[in-house]
Design an enzyme around this catalytic site. Structure first.
Site, mmCIF file in Angstrom:
data_model
loop_
_atom_site.group_PDB
_atom_site.id
_atom_site.type_symbol
_atom_site.label_atom_id
_atom_site.label_comp_id
_atom_site.label_asym_id
_atom_site.label_seq_id
_atom_site.Cartn_x
_atom_site.Cartn_y
_atom_site.Cartn_z
ATOM 1 N N ASP A 159 31.086 54.813 5.780
ATOM 2 C CA ASP A 159 31.153 55.700 6.977
ATOM 3 C C ASP A 159 30.985 57.009 6.638
ATOM 4 O O ASP A 159 30.495 57.465 5.855
ATOM 5 C CB ASP A 159 32.500 55.300 7.794
ATOM 6 C CG ASP A 159 32.247 55.420 9.148
ATOM 7 O OD1 ASP A 159 32.106 56.598 9.798
ATOM 8 O OD2 ASP A 159 32.424 54.263 9.971
ATOM 9 N N HIS A 200 36.024 58.895 11.972
ATOM 10 C CA HIS A 200 35.759 57.493 12.199
ATOM 11 C C HIS A 200 36.080 56.396 11.069
ATOM 12 O O HIS A 200 36.708 55.414 11.298
ATOM 13 C CB HIS A 200 34.223 57.254 12.517
ATOM 14 C CG HIS A 200 33.741 56.048 13.083
ATOM 15 N ND1 HIS A 200 32.860 55.154 12.484
ATOM 16 C CD2 HIS A 200 33.891 55.275 14.413
ATOM 17 C CE1 HIS A 200 32.795 54.046 13.231
ATOM 18 N NE2 HIS A 200 33.434 54.401 14.347
ATOM 19 N N SER A 374 32.761 49.439 17.149
ATOM 20 C CA SER A 374 33.078 49.992 15.893
ATOM 21 C C SER A 374 34.586 49.261 15.333
ATOM 22 O O SER A 374 35.003 49.015 14.044
ATOM 23 C CB SER A 374 33.544 51.457 15.837
ATOM 24 O OG SER A 374 32.481 52.159 15.984
#
Ligand SMILES: *[C@@H]1O[C@H](CO)[C@@H](O)[C@H](O)[C@H]1NC(C)=O
Ligand SMILES: *[C@@H]1O[C@H](CO)[C@@H](O)[C@H](O)[C@H]1NC(C)=O
Ligand SMILES: *[C@@H]1O[C@H](CO)[C@@H](O)[C@H](O)[C@H]1NC(C)=O
Ligand SMILES: *[C@@H]1O[C@H](CO)[C@@H](O)[C@H](O)[C@H]1NC(C)=O
Ligand SMILES: *[C@@H]1O[C@H](CO)[C@@H](O)[C@H](O)[C@H]1NC(C)=O
Length: 902
Positions: A159, A200, A374
């Site tokens: 990520d 994230h 996600s």
């Protein structure tokens, strides 16, 4: 329980903090033969009212007893209970409400509590919050209670980096599982900016491995696993960057979790480039010292843009575990993309009133607002970490098999649940359903590696065929599953891939399905409203898991349909050249042997024949006059140990390894035949028995289950039974279940006349009704539904006549901002969202009637006020004549010219 009863009288609060127990109702289900009269008679004899037959179940009646407290914590007592003993009553059961609560209550009995402040908000793990309906069907806590928390398993998040010194991650952070591809060093710390753009990865990492019980933030699903981060999204992502990321520390990292992919904009078709493809294959072959790296992938967030995850080559890869999401109430989240490659699902966010996911956040913070698919990839990564702790030998394919066999539809709502020919329930929205962590670890404990993967590529069919509007093109191929080539032969399917080359004037108008020899339909591609591309598909591979476990041989049919959108008709006045299927290829993956049939192994070990007796006696006549072993009888011995006795005091035991010897008790797998003083073998697979005959086996060897009906030890239990690992027995499912798992009341399929509600089989109701567990009766659905799973308007499965489906609700007329969709038939059944910036419209495309503030209506489209500037007449004429008005940018430059031209 006694303690609880006592304290009930002493202080109520003490008991309240105890986990809640079963709640009994004043309703009973009774089986009585002899007809309704007899049932009435029995009911009145014991003071019940007979409320009639239960659904379509002959001889089953619903009895009600008005003198019993409506809801009681204890099974009631009183004269009426003597009905149990009445010989006319075959069976009776007092009804217990809300089995979901009950089951969680059972695990609550020794409920784990953590001192992490956000623990109480983790609704998807435990039922601590009494104000909401309990949502712990992923059974994560139950897996922890069995001792699995991810120890010795390594997970890495692909990520935008992870905050490695976050107080809730630092202890589990593993620098060896980390890398910074963007910065080309070993530190995956994210780049900080004022908008926290790179939060994230840190959020995903906390879901997997936030440290537990450290008085900080949350608890990770695999809170004893090691966690790393591979920072690769904060920079230009190229094939090289991806290939590098997928190949970091393949022998060290067990699970890679990725929540990214090509743009979910509804018009992109993209996937791994040649390097990344090779990286996937290499990782599956060589990673984890040959067991294969495990890649978990989020299926995508393009739902509202009508995207379809079959256009995402990552989720489509057989090497990735593609996961989807459901809301806490089991509805489809607005961002969900459906496709046939989705393997399983977890909870995630939904509408604003649904709860979101709690996890670690950038800058040492916590968040209760993590959303989208996600969320689901790291959750599944965490659950797989639990399974890998239970069995570190699982291969990448074992893990996929485990997810297929243990995930459940539960209460997840979808129009398309179907049972494939191998008995697996599967949907394009949710794959095989909600993951079940406890079932995963239990299956993992005794799992045997599946046979090797075979790949059967059928010869391509390259006869070109035209795709005509509104006509279904069907092309078929007979497959033998490569039965001639032993190293390619596929009998039992896993993944199925179709490779297509299609030329088409507007790709978004195509729909493609595949029908397996067993008749299972997979939708490989759905219409994509925004996909205007003229590029078609060139050797594009689309994967389905819906045929998992089915047989490979027979007729496979590809169905292609094109329904020209209005957009195309509006923008293409001249007749477009027709679409053409140029080539298609079917690639079948699977095994030639049954993946779970352990019987074959069993037979070979059973076939061992007892050694001929003569060889046992050693012709050793040498004198021995030392002491004999105490197990030797008075005839004496020719040596000091138990093998040297001439006769035995208790039993003689003969075995392959040890030869013959005297023992005081027979070991496991043998019974004591007192008459001849010998240990004799139990039946194959049996560990404790009293004789060889059927009916004399009492316990089976590990990994086998005693089936009462046949009294044999078998590797898997038949339909209607579940494998009880504690007692190694096949236990009967609850009477209404056709199949169940782990517990007689965890139904996965129901008998005729019943349907699944959560994990319980309730009588099927007439259409327009649903079964209410508290009332034990069929009640009507909300007016707006024709079928439903509950009373609310959001519980609709299908809309009533004259109602339209709008974002998972049924409405009488489309709300502002939605238009009735006429493309599915003459009468609309759904409401579609108007184009962006449009407040109200009359149909698809540029048919807007009102615009948002700051936008003006020009020719049915909403154009931002100051960009519609009709730049240069000549330029705009040129734009028009080249039909560039379809492109939004040009339209805004030259809107008048473009809209006058239509
Ligand atoms: C967490 O720590 C508390 C003490 O702070 C302890 O009472 C509790 O049992 C611990 N919970 C678990 C699950 O280890
Ligand atoms: C974490 O690391 C960052 C950057 O290296 C540093 O600025 C910050 O002070 C550290 N925080 C803690 C709590 O150690
Ligand atoms: C497939 O095989 C069946 C039976 O052998 C035959 O009837 C059918 O025509 C074949 N179809 C194709 C497309 O080859
Ligand atoms: C939206 O448009 C439709 C059809 O053009 C019309 O019937 C409806 O009343 C409009 N709704 C609103 C809220 O303006
Ligand atoms: C945009 O233009 C429309 C008409 O062209 C006008 O009514 C509206 O007030 C304008 N809005 C803004 C924010 O300038």
């Amino acid at each position: 329980m006694f303690l609880c009863v006592m304290s009930l009288f002493v202080t109520f609060t003490v008991c309240k903090s105890f986990p809640s127990r079963d709640v009994y109702t004043n309703h009973w289900a009774v089986r009585v033969s002899g007809g309704p009269r007899e049932a009435d008679r029995l009911a009145s004899k014991y003071g019940y009212t007979n409320l009639g037959q239960i659904g379509s179940l002959v001889d089953h009646y619903h009895f009600h007893h008005s003198k019993v407290v409506r809801r009681s914590a204890f099974s009631t007592t009183g004269n009426h209970i003597f009905i149990r003993m009445d010989p006319k009553v075959d069976w009776i059961q007092q009804q217990v409400i809300k089995r979901r609560v009950k089951r969680s209550a059972r695990s609550d009995l020794d409920m784990l509590t953590f001192n992490d402040p956000r623990w109480s908000s983790m609704w998807y793990i435990h039922c601590g919050d009494k104000s909401h309906r309990c949502r712990s069907e992923m059974n994560i806590m139950a897996a922890w209670q069995r001792g699995y928390t991810g120890k010795n398993v390594v997970v890495s998040i692909l990520d935008d980096g992870i905050e490695k010194n976050h107080t809730d991650l630092a202890q589990n952070y593993d620098p060896l599982a980390s890398f910074d591809i963007n910065g080309n060093d070993h530190d995956p710390t994210p780049r900080y900016d004022p908008t926290n753009e790179n939060k994230h990865g840190t959020r995903c990492a906390g879901e997997v491995a936030a440290v537990s019980n450290n008085s900080h933030c949350t608890v990770g699903i695999a809170h004893h696993a090691r966690i790393g981060g591979i920072r690769m999204l904060d920079g230009d992502v190229t094939d090289l960057v991806e290939a590098k990321s997928l190949g970091i520390q393949p022998d060290y990292i067990d699970i890679y979790s990725a929540s990214w992919g090509p743009d979910d904009d509804g018009m992109t078709v993209d996937g791994p480039g040649p390097l990344a493809k090779q990286a996937f294959e290499l990782a599956a072959k060589k990673g984890r010292k040959g067991k294969g790296s495990i890649f978990v992938w989020a299926s995508g967030n393009g739902g509202r843009r009508g995207d379809h995850c079959s256009c995402d080559g990552y989720t489509n890869s057989i090497y990735t575990i593609s996961v989807s999401s459901t809301t806490e109430s089991g509805t489809m989240p607005w961002y969900l993309e459906s496709c046939a490659s989705t393997l399983a699902s977890t909870y995630s966010s939904g509408e604003t009133y649904h709860r979101k996911i709690v996890t670690t956040d950038l800058r040492q913070r916590c968040t209760e607002g993590h959303t989208g698919t996600s969320v689901s990839a790291p959750m599944v990564a965490g659950i797989i970490a639990l399974a890998l702790e239970a069995n570190p030998l699982l291969t990448w394919r074992d893990v996929q098999h485990l997810l297929v066999t243990t995930s459940r539809p539960a209460h997840l709502k979808a129009h398309d649940w179907k049972t494939n020919a191998a008995g697996h329930k599967v949907s394009h929205l949710y794959g095989f359903g909600l993951v079940d962590a406890e079932a995963m670890v239990l299956e993992a404990q005794t799992w045997r590696t599946v046979p090797p993967q075979h790949t059967c590529t059928e010869a391509s069919d390259n006869r070109p065929r035209y795709i005509r509007p509104d006509q279904l093109l069907r092309v078929s191929m007979n497959s033998t599953g490569c039965s001639e080539q032993p190293d390619q032969k596929v009998v039992y399917l896993e993944h199925v891939v179709v490779r297509v080359t299609i030329a088409h004037p507007r790709r978004g108008d195509l729909q493609i399905s595949l029908v397996s020899p067993s008749g299972t339909h997979s939708q490989l591609l759905a219409k994509r409203q925004f996909d205007n591309s003229k590029e078609g598909f060139r050797n594009w591979e689309i994967m389905t898991v819906h045929c998992w476990g089915e047989h490979a041989t027979g007729l496979w049919t590809l169905e292609i349909k094109e329904s020209p959108s209005r957009l195309r008709i509006v923008h293409k006045p001249c007749p477009p050249h027709p679409g053409k299927l140029k080539e298609w290829t079917l690639i079948l993956y699977g095994t030639s042997d049954h993946p779970y049939n352990r019987l074959s192994h069993l037979h070979t070990s059973v076939a061992e024949t007892p050694r001929p007796e003569q060889q046992l006696e050693e012709p050793e006549e040498d004198e021995y006059d030392g002491p004999c072993h105490p197990e030797c009888e008075k005839q004496g011995c020719n040596g000091p140990s138990a093998e040297h006795c001439l006769n035995c005091v208790h039993f003689s035991l003969e075995s392959h390894q040890a030869g013959r010897m005297c023992v005081s008790h027979c070991p496991l797998g043998y019974f004591e035949d007192k008459a001849v003083r010998r240990c004799k073998r139990c039946r194959p697979g049996c560990e404790r028995c009293v004789g060889w005959a059927a009916g004399e086996c009492h316990a089976c060897r590990k990994g086998l289950y005693l089936h009462d009906d046949s009294n044999t030890c078998i590797p898997g239990c038949p339909l209607g039974y579940y494998a009880d690992d504690v007692h190694r027995q096949c236990q009967k499912c609850h009477t209404n279940c056709r199949a169940c798992r782990l517990d007689s009341e965890r139904c996965t399929d129901c008998n005729e006349g019943y349907s699944l509600s959560g994990m319980m089989c309730v009588p099927k109701c007439a259409s327009g009704m649903f079964f209410n567990l508290e009332e034990m009766a069929c009640l009507p659905c909300h007016d707006s539904c024709s079928s439903c799973t509950g009373p609310g308007r959001e519980d609709c499965v299908q809309c009533a006549a004259n109602f339209l489906q709008e974002e998972w609700m049924c409405v009488p007329t489309c709300s502002q901002g939605y238009y009735p969709d006429h493309t599915t038939g003459s009468l609309p059944t759904t409401c579609q969202k108007c184009e962006e910036q449009c407040l109200n419209c009359s149909g698809p495309g540029i048919t807007c009637t009102n615009c948002r503030e700051g936008y003006s209506l020009v020719g049915g489209a909403c154009i931002i006020n100051n960009s519609c500037n009709n730049a240069d007449e000549i330029f705009c004429e040129m734009v028009k004549s080249n039909r560039l008005c379809e492109k939004k940018l040009f339209r805004e430059f030259c809107c008048k010219t473009c809209f006058i031209a239509g």
